[in-house]
Design a protein around this motif. Sequence first.
Motif, short mmCIF file in Angstrom:
data_model
loop_
_atom_site.label_atom_id
_atom_site.label_comp_id
_atom_site.label_asym_id
_atom_site.label_seq_id
_atom_site.Cartn_x
_atom_site.Cartn_y
_atom_site.Cartn_z
N SER A 97 -17.08 17.04 -4.02
CA SER A 97 -17.57 17.88 -2.93
C SER A 97 -17.13 17.36 -1.57
CB SER A 97 -19.09 17.98 -2.98
OG SER A 97 -19.67 16.73 -2.67
N GLY A 98 -16.50 16.21 -1.54
CA GLY A 98 -16.08 15.63 -0.27
C GLY A 98 -15.02 14.57 -0.50
N LEU A 99 -14.63 13.94 0.59
CA LEU A 99 -13.52 12.99 0.54
C LEU A 99 -13.85 11.74 -0.28
CD1 LEU A 99 -10.69 12.16 1.33
CD2 LEU A 99 -11.61 11.35 3.52
N ALA A 100 -15.06 11.23 -0.21
CA ALA A 100 -15.38 10.00 -0.95
C ALA A 100 -15.14 10.17 -2.44
CB ALA A 100 -16.81 9.56 -0.67
N SER A 101 -15.70 11.23 -3.02
CA SER A 101 -15.52 11.42 -4.46
C SER A 101 -14.10 11.85 -4.79
CB SER A 101 -16.55 12.42 -5.00
OG SER A 101 -16.53 13.63 -4.30
N ARG A 102 -13.44 12.59 -3.90
CA ARG A 102 -12.04 12.98 -4.13
C ARG A 102 -11.14 11.74 -4.14
NH1 ARG A 102 -7.91 15.18 -6.56
NH2 ARG A 102 -6.07 15.20 -5.26
N ALA A 103 -11.32 10.87 -3.16
CA ALA A 103 -10.51 9.65 -3.10
C ALA A 103 -10.76 8.76 -4.31
CB ALA A 103 -10.78 8.89 -1.80
N ALA A 104 -12.01 8.72 -4.78
CA ALA A 104 -12.33 7.95 -5.99
C ALA A 104 -11.63 8.54 -7.20
CB ALA A 104 -13.83 7.90 -6.20
N GLU A 105 -11.65 9.86 -7.30
CA GLU A 105 -10.97 10.54 -8.40
C GLU A 105 -9.47 10.24 -8.38
OE1 GLU A 105 -11.46 14.89 -10.18
OE2 GLU A 105 -10.47 14.91 -8.22
N VAL A 106 -8.87 10.26 -7.20
CA VAL A 106 -7.45 9.94 -7.05
C VAL A 106 -7.18 8.50 -7.46
CG1 VAL A 106 -5.63 9.57 -5.32
CG2 VAL A 106 -6.95 11.70 -5.32
N THR A 107 -8.08 7.61 -7.05
CA THR A 107 -7.93 6.19 -7.42
C THR A 107 -7.88 6.04 -8.93
OG1 THR A 107 -9.06 5.52 -5.39
CG2 THR A 107 -8.98 3.90 -7.18
N LEU A 108 -8.77 6.73 -9.63
CA LEU A 108 -8.79 6.65 -11.09
C LEU A 108 -7.55 7.27 -11.72
CD1 LEU A 108 -12.53 7.44 -11.85
CD2 LEU A 108 -11.36 5.24 -12.12
N LYS A 109 -7.14 8.44 -11.23
CA LYS A 109 -5.98 9.11 -11.85
C LYS A 109 -4.70 8.31 -11.65
CE LYS A 109 -4.17 12.46 -8.48
NZ LYS A 109 -2.77 12.06 -8.57
N GLU A 110 -4.64 7.54 -10.58
CA GLU A 110 -3.47 6.70 -10.31
C GLU A 110 -3.60 5.32 -10.97
OE1 GLU A 110 -0.67 7.70 -8.82
OE2 GLU A 110 -1.53 9.70 -8.58
N ARG A 111 -4.69 5.14 -11.73
CA ARG A 111 -4.95 3.88 -12.46
C ARG A 111 -5.07 2.68 -11.52
NH1 ARG A 111 -5.42 7.78 -15.43
NH2 ARG A 111 -4.64 7.92 -17.54
N ARG A 112 -5.66 2.94 -10.36
CA ARG A 112 -5.95 1.86 -9.42
C ARG A 112 -7.41 1.44 -9.61
NH1 ARG A 112 -3.19 5.53 -5.01
NH2 ARG A 112 -1.02 5.15 -5.57
N LYS A 113 -7.75 0.30 -9.09
CA LYS A 113 -9.09 -0.24 -9.27
C LYS A 113 -10.09 0.52 -8.39
CE LYS A 113 -9.20 -4.26 -10.55
NZ LYS A 113 -9.08 -5.68 -10.81
N LEU A 114 -11.20 0.93 -9.02
CA LEU A 114 -12.31 1.59 -8.33
C LEU A 114 -13.58 0.81 -8.64
CD1 LEU A 114 -13.63 3.95 -6.76
CD2 LEU A 114 -13.81 5.16 -8.97
N VAL A 115 -14.23 0.32 -7.59
CA VAL A 115 -15.47 -0.43 -7.74
C VAL A 115 -16.59 0.33 -7.03
CG1 VAL A 115 -16.67 -2.61 -7.32
CG2 VAL A 115 -14.23 -2.62 -7.89
N LEU A 116 -17.68 0.56 -7.77
CA LEU A 116 -18.81 1.34 -7.26
C LEU A 116 -20.04 0.45 -7.19
CD1 LEU A 116 -18.24 4.45 -9.55
CD2 LEU A 116 -17.37 4.09 -7.22
N LEU A 117 -20.56 0.22 -5.99
CA LEU A 117 -21.80 -0.53 -5.83
C LEU A 117 -22.96 0.45 -5.98
CD1 LEU A 117 -19.77 -2.54 -4.39
CD2 LEU A 117 -21.78 -3.32 -3.16
N ALA A 118 -23.24 0.78 -7.23
CA ALA A 118 -24.28 1.76 -7.56
C ALA A 118 -25.63 1.23 -7.11
CB ALA A 118 -24.26 2.04 -9.05
N ARG A 119 -26.29 1.99 -6.26
CA ARG A 119 -27.51 1.53 -5.62
C ARG A 119 -28.65 2.50 -5.90
NH1 ARG A 119 -31.46 0.44 -4.92
NH2 ARG A 119 -32.40 0.71 -2.91
N GLU A 120 -29.38 2.25 -6.97
CA GLU A 120 -30.55 3.05 -7.31
C GLU A 120 -31.37 2.27 -8.34
OE1 GLU A 120 -33.20 5.74 -6.94
OE2 GLU A 120 -31.29 6.30 -6.05
#
Length: 184
Positions: A97-120
Amino acid sequence: MAVGISGASGFLYGLRLLEMLRELGIETHVTVTRAALLTMVHETSFKLSDVEARADFLYRPDDVAASISSGSFKTMGMIIAPCSMKTLAEIAQGVTSGLASRAAEVTLKERRKLVLLARETPLTQSHLTNMLTVTQMGAIVAPPVPAFYAKPESIDDLVDQTLGRVLDLFDLDAAQVRRWVKTP
């Protein structure tokens, strides 16, 4: 490095991450979600201009034409700090729905490292399912859990230790990390 700051509690993680990356000489491409701006107001005295001062490039949260929204734009990866459960769910489901999740999706599709500091906390079944899904997709879920063996004396110590360990995942050595050493 692409950096997302989403609306979960812990705005300070994103801001401090930008400082640490600058200290390491790493160029940053940053997006801050609308929810993160609300969190920033409630948790800190910072303003968006403080983020802009620490970022090399700052993109609007709806700017899906930003450099980091394209796989042809090379980055060393992406860190979302903090990562809300909404952002994590969007990444897990491929619904951006926005750039943050789009950029994350691109990071994954390009097989680059994605680190998520899940906070909940506590976590629901859907949170855990989404964490498993993004992990299976290649992301690393790294909740900001305190390392008390580092003997933190302040919130800044806790933040630095967590972010230093995240930077370790990119083979970036932040001098702030206190390493575990077994003593006899």
